[in-house]
Every structure is written in structure tokens, then in C-alpha cells.
Design a protein around this motif. Structure first.
Motif, PDB file in Angstrom:
ATOM      1  N   ILE A 260       0.828  -1.209   0.000  1.00 36.16           N
ATOM      2  CA  ILE A 260       0.000   0.000   0.000  1.00 36.16           C
ATOM      3  C   ILE A 260       0.863   1.261   0.000  1.00 36.16           C
ATOM      4  O   ILE A 260       0.588   2.222  -0.732  1.00 36.16           O
ATOM      5  CB  ILE A 260      -0.952  -0.015   1.211  1.00 36.16           C
ATOM      6  N   ASN A 261       1.927   1.253   0.776  1.00 38.09           N
ATOM      7  CA  ASN A 261       2.816   2.421   0.819  1.00 38.09           C
ATOM      8  C   ASN A 261       3.480   2.673  -0.530  1.00 38.09           C
ATOM      9  O   ASN A 261       3.648   3.832  -0.941  1.00 38.09           O
ATOM     10  CB  ASN A 261       3.879   2.227   1.901  1.00 38.09           C
ATOM     11  N   MET A 262       3.847   1.614  -1.236  1.00 39.67           N
ATOM     12  CA  MET A 262       4.435   1.780  -2.572  1.00 39.67           C
ATOM     13  C   MET A 262       3.430   2.399  -3.537  1.00 39.67           C
ATOM     14  O   MET A 262       3.777   3.273  -4.347  1.00 39.67           O
ATOM     15  CB  MET A 262       4.929   0.433  -3.108  1.00 39.67           C
ATOM     16  N   GLU A 264       0.854   4.279  -2.762  1.00 39.79           N
ATOM     17  CA  GLU A 264       0.652   5.669  -2.359  1.00 39.79           C
ATOM     18  C   GLU A 264       1.721   6.565  -2.975  1.00 39.79           C
ATOM     19  O   GLU A 264       1.426   7.645  -3.515  1.00 39.79           O
ATOM     20  CB  GLU A 264       0.698   5.789  -0.835  1.00 39.79           C
ATOM     21  N   LYS A 265       2.965   6.144  -2.894  1.00 40.57           N
ATOM     22  CA  LYS A 265       4.072   6.944  -3.427  1.00 40.57           C
ATOM     23  C   LYS A 265       3.967   7.088  -4.939  1.00 40.57           C
ATOM     24  O   LYS A 265       4.201   8.165  -5.499  1.00 40.57           O
ATOM     25  CB  LYS A 265       5.406   6.313  -3.046  1.00 40.57           C
ATOM     26  N   LYS A 266       3.596   6.001  -5.611  1.00 38.87           N
ATOM     27  CA  LYS A 266       3.524   6.022  -7.073  1.00 38.87           C
ATOM     28  C   LYS A 266       2.386   6.926  -7.555  1.00 38.87           C
ATOM     29  O   LYS A 266       2.526   7.653  -8.546  1.00 38.87           O
ATOM     30  CB  LYS A 266       3.346   4.596  -7.602  1.00 38.87           C
ATOM     31  N   LEU A 267       1.263   6.887  -6.849  1.00 39.36           N
ATOM     32  CA  LEU A 267       0.111   7.710  -7.241  1.00 39.36           C
ATOM     33  C   LEU A 267       0.178   9.127  -6.667  1.00 39.36           C
ATOM     34  O   LEU A 267      -0.536  10.022  -7.118  1.00 39.36           O
ATOM     35  CB  LEU A 267      -1.189   7.049  -6.780  1.00 39.36           C
ATOM     36  N   GLY A 268       1.017   9.311  -5.656  1.00 39.67           N
ATOM     37  CA  GLY A 268       1.091  10.612  -4.995  1.00 39.67           C
ATOM     38  C   GLY A 268      -0.148  10.921  -4.181  1.00 39.67           C
ATOM     39  O   GLY A 268      -0.527  12.094  -4.008  1.00 39.67           O
ATOM     40  N   LYS A 269      -0.795   9.883  -3.653  1.00 36.75           N
ATOM     41  CA  LYS A 269      -2.011  10.058  -2.856  1.00 36.75           C
ATOM     42  C   LYS A 269      -1.940   9.154  -1.626  1.00 36.75           C
ATOM     43  O   LYS A 269      -1.310   8.102  -1.648  1.00 36.75           O
ATOM     44  CB  LYS A 269      -3.257   9.698  -3.675  1.00 36.75           C
ATOM     45  N   ILE A 309       4.923  -3.581  -8.945  1.00 38.03           N
ATOM     46  CA  ILE A 309       3.948  -2.558  -8.556  1.00 38.03           C
ATOM     47  C   ILE A 309       4.067  -1.345  -9.468  1.00 38.03           C
ATOM     48  O   ILE A 309       3.060  -0.763  -9.900  1.00 38.03           O
ATOM     49  CB  ILE A 309       4.141  -2.160  -7.081  1.00 38.03           C
ATOM     50  N   GLU A 310       5.292  -0.963  -9.781  1.00 36.25           N
ATOM     51  CA  GLU A 310       5.482   0.189 -10.679  1.00 36.25           C
ATOM     52  C   GLU A 310       4.830  -0.063 -12.035  1.00 36.25           C
ATOM     53  O   GLU A 310       4.122   0.804 -12.569  1.00 36.25           O
ATOM     54  CB  GLU A 310       6.975   0.483 -10.859  1.00 36.25           C
ATOM     55  N   GLN A 311       5.041  -1.261 -12.605  1.00 41.16           N
ATOM     56  CA  GLN A 311       4.462  -1.570 -13.911  1.00 41.16           C
ATOM     57  C   GLN A 311       2.938  -1.658 -13.844  1.00 41.16           C
ATOM     58  O   GLN A 311       2.233  -1.248 -14.777  1.00 41.16           O
ATOM     59  CB  GLN A 311       5.055  -2.876 -14.437  1.00 41.16           C
TER      60      GLN A 311
END
Length: 330
Positions: A260-262, A264-269, A309-311
Motif C-alpha cells: 500500500i505504501n508503494m 501511495e508513493k507512485k500515485l502521490g495520494k 507494482i510500478e508496472q
């Protein structure tokens, strides 16, 4: 070039396996009933991608609407092609949903597998690959889960029917000499994934600023496995093994909150979490012992949870409008 029957070809794993087979120049006979367990528009999206890929591939893609729980439908398809192998990825999935409607799981996961095995016997299809699940390990506490561990204590009808399908496969191997590979998949995720699975829900809900449901305290660990690695392993399972069960997992369990934390960081939310009681059919952790998959199949996962997760989030961003318009899975 081989003719390979892929059931559940419009499903998450079936789609990716079919796509990879077409890239390898194989001929794919794809079947799916395109049910409404989750929004069929996503299955139709995958199907269009496969049809396009089939037109450009050497082997080609032939699609049939078919419920594998209907023996006559399965028999008709198997009688119309010279099939070299069956990859049975059609399934009713979902641990919690199986508690609510066990009959659907019996019809597809067990009866459907029996129908395909009967046709494999009748039409002399020599190779059969079955998709099973890490859920068959139940609440085993020994880590990592090994294929030799006891799997007699299923916690839900989903895992019980998958265990039954494994055993049915062994009977047909023993009686009729069908070469069978069984894969126990560990928490598969990735682009164009299942909307009822946690990572898909997390990404969509966080982006829409909607609560994400977390059962328990979020410290559950899962051996999340990227879809491309799963598809690669599944196709490697087409080799002759007699009858053998393999784990396909990432061999690196991580906590839900880490994932979930990853996101959040990727979406900026920031995620809004809806804390829910732990479901009795849920387990604390999964972790795959993949030594036999490495040794016997030459397979190992290549995608870390961070890259995966990034992909997956990138795919969501590229297809945001489409995904937002999908009906929420239960």
C-alpha cells in the motif's frame, strides 16, 4: 507448432498465457464463458487484445464461448481440433466468495476439470496443465510452503475444489497415462489484473480517494507474484513430468501495508483505510518453496515486488478512464 487449448483465456492468467503462447508461435484455441464474477468488460478488453495478437502471430488464435462445466460443449471443441495440450486456467476464484456460493466453485473447478480430463482421455491429448492455488496449504504455519506439505485442511470451498481437482488429475494420470503438471499459484498480480484482488482494488480506490478494505491489521504477508513470471512458468510446465505439483511464487513475502505504501508513493495520494475483521478463511502468510520449479522446470521469478507494482500502476494510469468505468468487484 502445437495446438494448445487454453481455458479461461479471457481471465487474468489465461490472457497472459495465451498472449505468450502466440508470441512463441503456438496455435491457441481459447475458451471462456465470460461470466460476470467481475465486470465482463475487462474480459472483453483482454479478448480483443488476443484476437489482434492472433492475427499477427504464426499460430493464430481461435476463440469459443464455452463453460467447461458443460461436458457437451467441451467435447464439441475437443472433437473439432487435434489438440496437443490443455492448459486449464478456467476457474471460479476467490476465497471469500466461495463461502457465499460454493456450488459455482464445484461446477467449474472440479466438474470442469473432470470434463477436460475425460476429453483428454477420449481424444488422446497427452499433456494437461492444471492451475491450482496456494490456498490449498490452508493455515499451515511451516514456512515456506512446500509441495510435500499436508494440504488436507482446506479453509474454504475454493481451496477444497482446487485440491479435489489436483487429486482427480492424479487419477487420470494413473489410469490413462496423461502427463500432468499442477501449478499452485501464489497471489498473482499485474497489469489488467482481477478487479477483486487486493492490489487492483488498492490502486483504483486510492486514486479515486475511496477507502480501501483491509481485513485484520494489514500485517498479513503474501508472496505476491508478477503475472509475466506466472505465464512464463505455466508454459514451461508443458514439458513432460509424469505427474508433478509445482509452486509458482516470488519467494519473497511482503506485508500488505508495504504494498500500500508503494502504491501511495507512485500515485502521490494517501490511502484511506477501512479496517475490517479478519475473515476466518484468510491466512496470516504465504511463502512459496520454489526449489523444484527451479530444478525441474528451469523457472525462477524475475520481477521484484517493487518493479511489479510500478508496472501495474503505470498500466492503471495509461488505462485510467477504462478502469474507473469498470463496475467495482465484490
Amino acid at each position: 507448432m502445437r495446438n494448445i487449448l487454453v481455458t479461461g483465456c479471457c481471465g487474468f492468467i489465461g490472457y497472459k498465457v495465451s498472449e505468450l503462447l502466440l508470441e512463441h508461435g503456438e496455435s491457441v484455441i481459447g475458451v471462456d464463458n465470460i461470466n460476470d464474477y467481475y465486470d465482463p468488460k475487462l474480459k472483453e478488453w483482454r479478448l480483443e487484445k488476443l484476437k489482434d495478437k492472433g492475427q499477427k502471430s504464426k499460430g493464430g488464435f481461435n476463440f469459443h464461448i464455452c463453460d467447461i462445466g458443460d461436458f457437451n460443449s467441451v467435447k464439441t471443441i475437443c472433437s473439432n481440433y487435434k489438440i496437443d495440450a490443455v492448459i486449464n486456467l478456467a476457474a471460479r476464484a476467490g476465497v471469500r466468495a466461495s463461502v457465499e456460493d460454493p456450488w459455482a466453485y464445484l461446477d467449474t473447478n472440479l466438474k470442469g476439470t473432470l470434463n477436460l480430463l475425460e476429453c483428454s482421455k477420449t481424444y488422446e491429448i497427452k499433456k494437461f496443465v492444471l492451475a491450482s492455488t496456494s490456498s490449498v496449504y490452508g493455515d499451515n504455519t511451516k514456512m515456506p510452503f512446500s509441495v510435500g506439505d499436508n494440504t488436507d485442511h482446506a479453509l474454504a470451498p475454493y481451496s477444497a475444489t482446487k485440491k479435489g481437482a489436483e487429486v482427480m488429475c492424479y487419477s487420470y494420470h494413473y489410469l490413462y497415462g496423461i502427463d500432468i503438471t499442477v501449478f499452485r499459484y501464489f497471489t498473482v498480480y499485474g497489469p489488467a489484473g482481477r478487479p477483486d484482488m487486493s492490489i487492483f482494488k488498492f490502486i483504483k480506490n486510492i486514486d479515486l480517494c475511496k477507502p480501501i478494505p483491509i481485513f485484520g491489521n494489514g500485517k498479513q504477508k503474501r508472496d505476491f507474484t508478477y503475472i509475466d513470471d506466472i505465464a512464463d512458468g505455466t508454459i514451461k510446465g508443458l514439458k513432460n513430468v509424469g505427474y508433478e505439483i509445482f509452486n509458482l511464487g516470488n519467494d519473497r513475502p511482503v506485508e500488505l501495508m508495504y504494498v500500500i505504501n508503494m502504491i501511495e508513493k507512485k500515485l502521490g495520494k494517501k490511502a484511506e483505510i477501512q479496517w475490517l475483521p479478519l475473515h476466518p478463511a484468510d491466512i496470516a502468510a504465504t511463502w512459496a518453496d520454489i526449489n523444484s520449479s527451479k530444478e525441474r522446470l528451469g523457472w525462477s521469478p524475475k520481477t521484484s515486488i517493487e518493479d511489479g507494482i510500478e508496472q501495474t500502476v503505470n498500466w492503471y494510469i495509461q488505462n485510467r478512464d477504462f478502469v474507473r468505468n469498470l463496475k467495482d468487484a465484490q
